[in-house]
Write a protein that holds these residues in place. Sequence first.
Motif, mmCIF file in Angstrom:
data_model
loop_
_atom_site.group_PDB
_atom_site.id
_atom_site.type_symbol
_atom_site.label_atom_id
_atom_site.label_comp_id
_atom_site.label_asym_id
_atom_site.label_seq_id
_atom_site.Cartn_x
_atom_site.Cartn_y
_atom_site.Cartn_z
ATOM 1 N N VAL A 73 14.888 68.791 4.588
ATOM 2 C CA VAL A 73 15.954 68.243 3.722
ATOM 3 C C VAL A 73 15.415 67.062 2.927
ATOM 4 O O VAL A 73 15.631 66.954 1.717
ATOM 5 N N GLY A 77 14.041 67.008 -5.606
ATOM 6 C CA GLY A 77 15.127 66.945 -6.592
ATOM 7 C C GLY A 77 14.911 65.816 -7.577
ATOM 8 O O GLY A 77 15.090 65.967 -8.785
ATOM 9 N N ILE A 118 12.044 66.731 -9.986
ATOM 10 C CA ILE A 118 12.529 67.675 -11.007
ATOM 11 C C ILE A 118 13.400 66.924 -12.017
ATOM 12 O O ILE A 118 13.221 67.040 -13.235
ATOM 13 N N ASN A 119 14.327 66.112 -11.506
ATOM 14 C CA ASN A 119 15.231 65.363 -12.380
ATOM 15 C C ASN A 119 14.429 64.483 -13.341
ATOM 16 O O ASN A 119 14.648 64.495 -14.551
ATOM 17 N N LEU A 150 12.602 66.423 -16.041
ATOM 18 C CA LEU A 150 13.461 67.064 -17.048
ATOM 19 C C LEU A 150 13.652 66.184 -18.283
ATOM 20 O O LEU A 150 14.026 66.669 -19.344
ATOM 21 N N PHE A 184 19.225 70.383 -16.299
ATOM 22 C CA PHE A 184 20.265 69.641 -15.562
ATOM 23 C C PHE A 184 21.347 70.611 -15.090
ATOM 24 O O PHE A 184 21.842 70.513 -13.975
ATOM 25 N N ILE A 205 20.378 72.285 -11.896
ATOM 26 C CA ILE A 205 20.486 71.367 -10.747
ATOM 27 C C ILE A 205 21.956 71.210 -10.343
ATOM 28 O O ILE A 205 22.308 71.257 -9.160
#
Lengths: 87, 87
Positions: A5, A12, A15-16, A19, B44, B47
């Motif tokens: 987790v 996450g 990736i965020n 982007l 986004f 996600i």
Amino acid sequence: MKEIVTFFFGLGFVINASLFVPQALRILKTKSAKNVSLITFSGFNLIQFDGVLYGYYQNDWILMYGNLISFITCGTVTLLAIYYRNR
Amino acid sequence: MKEIVTFFFGLGFVINASLFVPQALRILKTKSAKNVSLITFSGFNLIQFDGVLYGYYQNDWILMYGNLISFITCGTVTLLAIYYRNR
């Protein structure tokens, strides 16, 4: 299970953060930011900055560094949007 | 204390979702999305969509609905960016 987790939570953030890079490249490529909303990206910056501080006080390094990398790439978009504002 | 944290967690989603609105309005105002990166906003969206499903399986309604409202406002930006792509 906790490690998995934690891994995906960190992923996450990566990736965020990544982007925002295409948006920064897009502004550079078109040499204009007329259609880009400063409120949107500077608003994200504020949330990320708050996330860095929150992570710091919680001693949660993933939360802190995760928000920091997003703050950097999103901050780049904000600065580019300001620089190319009226071109 | 738990209620306060929950409240701010939900508030964070509302702020995040509302931050996409200025970007949508910006595209409408300039009638163009040339400088807007489709990869960024559709990324986004993915996600957020994943967040809705994750919240559903976790029976975490705040996580689910929080990601859903972001998915809607961010999805509006993505659709507008597609529509005004080459104008």
